[in-house]
Design an enzyme around this catalytic site. Sequence first.
Site, mmCIF file in Angstrom:
data_model
loop_
_atom_site.group_PDB
_atom_site.id
_atom_site.type_symbol
_atom_site.label_atom_id
_atom_site.label_comp_id
_atom_site.label_asym_id
_atom_site.label_seq_id
_atom_site.Cartn_x
_atom_site.Cartn_y
_atom_site.Cartn_z
ATOM 1 N N HIS A 37 0.934 -0.989 -0.234
ATOM 2 C CA HIS A 37 0.247 0.433 -0.314
ATOM 3 C C HIS A 37 1.373 1.184 0.162
ATOM 4 O O HIS A 37 2.311 1.219 -0.291
ATOM 5 C CB HIS A 37 -1.407 0.365 0.632
ATOM 6 C CG HIS A 37 0.061 -0.069 2.891
ATOM 7 N ND1 HIS A 37 0.126 -1.328 3.314
ATOM 8 C CD2 HIS A 37 0.095 0.687 3.344
ATOM 9 C CE1 HIS A 37 0.930 -1.042 4.296
ATOM 10 N NE2 HIS A 37 1.344 0.273 4.416
ATOM 11 N N HIS A 121 6.397 6.129 -0.595
ATOM 12 C CA HIS A 121 6.730 4.928 -1.617
ATOM 13 C C HIS A 121 5.871 3.817 -1.355
ATOM 14 O O HIS A 121 5.350 4.236 -0.279
ATOM 15 C CB HIS A 121 8.654 4.930 -1.034
ATOM 16 C CG HIS A 121 7.738 4.783 0.934
ATOM 17 N ND1 HIS A 121 8.011 6.100 1.153
ATOM 18 C CD2 HIS A 121 8.211 3.290 1.191
ATOM 19 C CE1 HIS A 121 7.589 5.014 2.229
ATOM 20 N NE2 HIS A 121 7.518 3.732 2.389
HETATM 21 P P1 2AM Z 1 5.947 1.775 5.191
HETATM 22 O O1 2AM Z 1 4.871 2.279 4.409
HETATM 23 O O2 2AM Z 1 6.872 2.560 5.014
HETATM 24 O O3 2AM Z 1 6.032 0.831 4.023
HETATM 25 C C1 2AM Z 1 2.187 -0.471 8.791
HETATM 26 O O4 2AM Z 1 2.795 0.062 10.237
HETATM 27 C C2 2AM Z 1 2.891 1.041 7.705
HETATM 28 O O5 2AM Z 1 3.473 2.682 8.126
HETATM 29 C C3 2AM Z 1 4.364 0.200 7.010
HETATM 30 O O6 2AM Z 1 3.313 0.594 6.014
HETATM 31 C C4 2AM Z 1 4.874 1.037 7.504
HETATM 32 O O7 2AM Z 1 6.018 1.827 6.427
HETATM 33 C C5 2AM Z 1 4.401 2.595 7.947
HETATM 34 N N1 2AM Z 1 5.461 3.115 8.506
HETATM 35 C C6 2AM Z 1 5.564 4.120 8.665
HETATM 36 N N2 2AM Z 1 6.492 5.262 9.509
HETATM 37 C C7 2AM Z 1 6.038 4.169 10.328
HETATM 38 C C8 2AM Z 1 6.734 3.643 11.081
HETATM 39 N N3 2AM Z 1 7.610 4.743 11.996
HETATM 40 N N4 2AM Z 1 7.143 2.475 12.132
HETATM 41 C C9 2AM Z 1 6.490 1.570 11.512
HETATM 42 N N5 2AM Z 1 5.483 1.841 10.405
HETATM 43 C C10 2AM Z 1 5.823 3.036 9.462
#
Ligand code: 2AM
Length: 182
Positions: A37, A121
Amino acid sequence: MYRLFVSIELPADVKDMLSRLSGDVPGARWLESDEMHLTVRFIGEVDGLVYEDVLAALGDVRAAPFELALRGVGHFPPRGEPRILWAGLERSDGLRLLHDRVESALVRAGVEAERRKFSPHVTLARLKGTPSRAVGSFLARNGLFRADPFAVRELHLFSSSLGAKRAVHRCEASYALDGGGP
Ligand code: 2AM
């Protein structure tokens, strides 16, 4: 407590294209397509009261539908040992505007303001001990990656529970950006 994030979901054909980028990177755990996503805003842990306010506040977010297109690949962090491989997006003013409106709605709901820059991203893989040579050849192989544009008309609130191997994501609510019912 709820661990929350706000996302844009990707059409199945786009996820199929992303899945085809996987393979041949030692130490990579590639995401399943149901995990892919675009995170618009990671909220983190909130209590039940803030959760209710977040649910309501996102319902007030309005934005004209816009198009997004995936383009290129990269890694985080940009310097040092790569931990994440991602697909990037073409610059989109619609996405920036939506992100800013989501941010304002969340702050009104009592969520702490985000200090980090928004870097749109789609995570493709998490890396452990991957040699930088292998990351370099993944980037070289897929630098010209592009997918057809898709329309964004909805926003989703997801919760994430940390499992033993991977996080389990659950859609808590969906919101039509034009304010009509989903
Ligand atoms: P992503 O979007 O880079 O894949 C749930 O954890 C979603 O929130 C994931 O898709 C994750 O990474 C995003 N996310 C963004 N910042 C985060 C953080 N500090 N810790 C965990 N997940 C984070």
